[in-house]
Design a protein around this motif. Structure first.
Motif, PDB file in Angstrom:
ATOM      1  N   CYS A  75      73.141  21.999 -10.422  1.00 50.71           N
ATOM      2  CA  CYS A  75      72.474  21.797  -9.133  1.00 50.71           C
ATOM      3  C   CYS A  75      70.980  21.538  -9.345  1.00 50.71           C
ATOM      4  CB  CYS A  75      72.689  23.024  -8.256  1.00 50.71           C
ATOM      5  SG  CYS A  75      71.952  22.881  -6.627  1.00 50.71           S
ATOM      6  N   ALA A  76      70.334  22.316 -10.206  1.00 48.85           N
ATOM      7  CA  ALA A  76      68.905  22.132 -10.484  1.00 48.85           C
ATOM      8  C   ALA A  76      68.657  20.783 -11.151  1.00 48.85           C
ATOM      9  CB  ALA A  76      68.384  23.273 -11.351  1.00 48.85           C
ATOM     10  N   HIS A  77      69.535  20.399 -12.062  1.00 50.89           N
ATOM     11  CA  HIS A  77      69.418  19.100 -12.721  1.00 50.89           C
ATOM     12  C   HIS A  77      69.489  17.963 -11.693  1.00 50.89           C
ATOM     13  CE1 HIS A  77      70.169  15.750 -15.408  1.00 50.89           C
ATOM     14  NE2 HIS A  77      71.299  15.526 -14.775  1.00 50.89           N
ATOM     15  N   ARG A  78      70.441  18.054 -10.796  1.00 45.30           N
ATOM     16  CA  ARG A  78      70.588  17.015  -9.757  1.00 45.30           C
ATOM     17  C   ARG A  78      69.365  16.972  -8.842  1.00 45.30           C
ATOM     18  NH1 ARG A  78      76.914  18.098  -8.533  1.00 45.30           N
ATOM     19  NH2 ARG A  78      77.719  16.817 -10.234  1.00 45.30           N
ATOM     20  N   ALA A  79      68.847  18.148  -8.491  1.00 38.72           N
ATOM     21  CA  ALA A  79      67.649  18.200  -7.645  1.00 38.72           C
ATOM     22  C   ALA A  79      66.458  17.573  -8.369  1.00 38.72           C
ATOM     23  CB  ALA A  79      67.339  19.644  -7.258  1.00 38.72           C
ATOM     24  N   ALA A  80      66.339  17.836  -9.670  1.00 35.78           N
ATOM     25  CA  ALA A  80      65.253  17.245 -10.460  1.00 35.78           C
ATOM     26  C   ALA A  80      65.400  15.727 -10.508  1.00 35.78           C
ATOM     27  CB  ALA A  80      65.246  17.830 -11.869  1.00 35.78           C
TER      28      ALA A  80
END
Length: 121
Positions: A75-80
């Motif tokens: 999720c954090a990777h996608r947000a980044a």
């Protein structure tokens, strides 16, 4: 009242977030990344990718990573990616690195042997 010696308590997840001189967010984890701490980790990582040009997550003191932690990382990777900033993992211990490889996270999110290498990449 009887005392019990040597009872094992689950390791709590400790999260420390700092910022480098160039504004990169360094999130240092210690303990176990599991369901108990994944909500807090999710909040910290999303705040990091929303406010910094890049984020490095230091796994050097993490002994366990479960599926809830994997989901938070993705999720954090996608947000980044959606913000156009970078997101990297650093210094996973053998057990954590094995989990990252087994589920393919290492192919999705860049993972480095040390924090220094992740910051310099």
């Amino acid at each position: 009242m009887a005392e019990t010696e040597g009872t094992a308590l689950p390791e709590r997840l400790l999260i420390t977030r700092t910022t480098t001189g160039d504004g990169v967010s360094l999130v240092i984890l210690a303990g176990e990344v599991d369901l108990d701490g994944s909500g807090q980790l999710h909040e910290v990582l999303l705040a990091s990718v929303e406010s910094a040009p890049g984020t490095v997550v230091d796994f050097g003191e993490v002994g366990f990573l479960d599926s809830s932690g994997i989901n938070v990382l993705i999720c954090a990777h996608r947000a980044a990616e959606s913000r156009g900033v970078w997101f990297r993992l650093a210094a996973p211990r053998d057990a954590v690195e094995r989990v990252l490889r087994l589920v393919g996270v290492d192919a999705l999110i860049p993972c480095y042997p040390s924090v220094e290498q992740a910051l310099a990449a």
